[in-house]
Scaffold this active site. Structure first.
Site, short mmCIF file in Angstrom:
data_model
loop_
_atom_site.label_atom_id
_atom_site.label_comp_id
_atom_site.label_asym_id
_atom_site.label_seq_id
_atom_site.Cartn_x
_atom_site.Cartn_y
_atom_site.Cartn_z
N PHE A 257 0.76 -0.99 0.53
CA PHE A 257 -0.03 0.21 -0.25
C PHE A 257 1.18 1.54 0.41
CE2 PHE A 257 -2.66 3.29 1.45
CZ PHE A 257 -4.08 2.95 1.30
N VAL A 258 0.50 1.95 -1.33
CA VAL A 258 1.45 3.41 -1.68
C VAL A 258 0.84 4.22 -2.02
CG1 VAL A 258 2.71 2.22 -3.34
CG2 VAL A 258 3.89 3.18 -1.94
N GLN A 264 0.34 12.89 0.06
CA GLN A 264 0.51 12.40 1.18
C GLN A 264 0.08 13.00 2.67
OE1 GLN A 264 3.80 10.70 3.18
NE2 GLN A 264 3.79 8.85 1.25
N HIS A 265 -1.17 12.73 3.04
CA HIS A 265 -1.46 13.89 4.37
C HIS A 265 -2.49 14.67 3.79
CE1 HIS A 265 1.85 12.72 6.79
NE2 HIS A 265 2.49 13.22 5.58
N HIS A 268 -6.00 10.44 1.09
CA HIS A 268 -5.94 9.71 -0.29
C HIS A 268 -6.16 8.64 0.30
CE1 HIS A 268 -6.63 13.34 -2.68
NE2 HIS A 268 -5.94 13.12 -2.27
N GLY A 269 -5.01 8.03 1.25
CA GLY A 269 -4.23 6.98 2.16
C GLY A 269 -6.22 6.47 2.07
N GLU A 292 -1.20 -8.00 5.14
CA GLU A 292 0.25 -8.54 5.79
C GLU A 292 1.08 -7.47 6.25
OE1 GLU A 292 3.70 -10.60 2.87
OE2 GLU A 292 2.08 -9.57 1.86
N ARG A 304 -7.79 3.64 12.04
CA ARG A 304 -8.69 5.18 11.92
C ARG A 304 -10.54 4.79 10.89
NH1 ARG A 304 -4.05 7.71 10.83
NH2 ARG A 304 -5.20 7.77 8.91
#
Length: 441
Positions: A257-258, A264-265, A268-269, A292, A304
């Site tokens: 997962f990237v 980032q922040h 989107h993750g 994993e 979260r």
């Protein structure tokens, strides 16, 4: 030697390059070029050092949609002795496709061409919107989400590439492998480098395995000069692998997962994780989603979002804490009304109704350890500190899970030491739960 030694992580400059017209749509605070990796030891060794150059810059660029590569090595000077000089380009090219560009002009021409021709592989399974950053909105207020047809909206789409299962009873029997999706094998070889650069102990997956599934997140942007023209830009991706689950289902394991640093922040993750989870819920043949060896940052992200999902689930919350429980819209954490001392408000107790827990775990398709951790967080959030009976029941419930999970290590200890270790672990878990709950408030 220090004068000729360069930190490889600092030297490697990464860029997601957009066409000239697509750059015009960017706000002043949007930057997708010249960022650094977190790790380079899989490429340049544990010390992450390159010897033999001064002012070394490894310029690695990607076309923002197709991820076509451009590589250029720049430096002020290098040692004359080839025997002590590190092969910067030769080492890196072992990890990227052979067809990378070395001509900047040819690469930029490819970027312009791909801008309008590139389209994602697979099937779109999820989308959401974000507002154009403030500096590009000419003074308009910024909303987190906008209607997709709003001129200030940026759309993000999640595309799923997977093997096609046959009609046989065994869900792992394939009629078409993932790698036979037109163009995807080549695309994966371009994006997999981000796994090495941003996931500790990350490694390339084996293309011999045909069952891999990929969930790729893209930004879909409209051009200012031609709003009907839509272009796609890579944001991040995740890999999934299905395992057979008796008698006729599969268990999906999230492996990698990237999200690349420029995105980032910004939530989107979480959006990508929720897209995967919603996909799992919608698949009758998938029994649960597992992860994993999650890194700490991903574990927090998962906690979260799973916790917010449960808090927003009206039926679950009502059964868990009684009919008086109020679902927290949007996942905001708050206490439900506690009942008088010694009275149970709902199925979560404590102690929790085990049959009820297992029914919900299966319905929500959450792996066992993760689900019970979430349940413990919810109990802790709503525990009446004046209720000694409930506090004791909660402590025993958590310790029982910890004992089962760490059985092999704990069983080797003397009873007194075992009890002390369990208590120490319990207190540590409670502190961590409090930290996670604070992030969801």
């Amino acid at each position: 030697m220090t004068d000729w030694t360069t930190n490889s992580t600092d030297a490697l400059h990464l860029s997601l390059v957009r066409s000239s017209q697509d750059k015009e749509a960017l706000g002043d605070n949007e930057s997708y070029e010249n960022f650094h990796p977190t790790f380079t030891y899989p490429i340049y060794g544990e010390d992450e050092k390159i010897y033999g150059y001064t002012d070394l810059v490894i310029d690695l660029r990607f076309a923002s949609g197709s991820l076509a590569h451009f590589l250029q090595i720049k430096y002020s000077s290098k040692l004359a002795s080839l025997s002590t000089l590190d092969d910067v380009q030769g080492t890196l090219q072992k990890f990227i496709p052979e067809d990378y560009y070395q001509s900047e002009a040819e690469f930029l021409a490819r970027v312009e061409e791909d801008a309008t021709s590139f389209r994602p592989s697979g099937e779109k399974i999820y989308s959401y919107t974000r507002a154009v950053p403030y500096s590009a909105r000419k003074g308009k207020g910024v909303a987190m989400t906008l209607p997709e047809d709003d001129p200030d909206a940026i759309t993000y789409e999640v595309w799923h590439v997977r093997a096609v299962a046959s009609l046989l009873l065994n869900p792992l029997m394939l009629s078409q492998a993932t790698w036979k999706t037109p163009g995807f094998r080549e695309y994966h070889r371009r994006m997999q480098l981000f796994i090495l650069l941003y996931i500790e102990a990350g490694s390339y997956i084996d293309e011999v395995e045909d069952s891999w599934e990929f969930v790729v997140l893209y930004e879909k942007r409209k051009r200012r000069t031609s709003p009907d023209t839509e272009t796609y830009h890579f944001v991040g991706y995740s890999t999934l692998y299905p395992f057979y689950c008796f008698p006729d289902k599969t268990r999906l394991r999230l492996s990698q997962f990237v999200i690349v640093p420029p995105y980032q922040h910004q939530g989107h993750g979480s959006a990508l994780y929720n897209a995967i989870y919603q996909y799992v819920l919608a698949q009758p043949c998938v029994t649960e989603l597992t992860v994993e060896d999650p890194a700490e940052a991903f574990e927090d992200l998962r906690d979260r979002n799973d916790l917010a999902m449960l808090l927003g689930h009206v039926t679950f919350m009502a059964e868990a804490f009684g009919a008086h429980a109020v679902s927290h819209d949007g996942g905001r954490v708050g206490r439900v009304r506690t009942l008088a001392k010694g009275k149970s408000a709902g199925k979560l107790g404590p102690p929790s109704d085990r049959a009820w827990l297992e029914r919900w775990r299966k319905e929500l398709k959450i792996a066992g350890r993760q689900f019970h951790r979430l349940v413990e967080m919810l109990i802790q959030l709503n525990l009446n500190p004046a209720d000694a009976r409930a506090a004791r029941a909660y402590r025993l419930q958590v310790k029982e899970r910890l004992y089962r999970f760490n059985y092999e290590a704990l069983v080797q200890l003397e009873e007194k030491e075992r009890l002390e270790k369990l208590e120490e672990t319990f207190q540590s878990v409670r502190e961590d739960y409090q930290r996670i709950l604070a992030m969801v408030r």
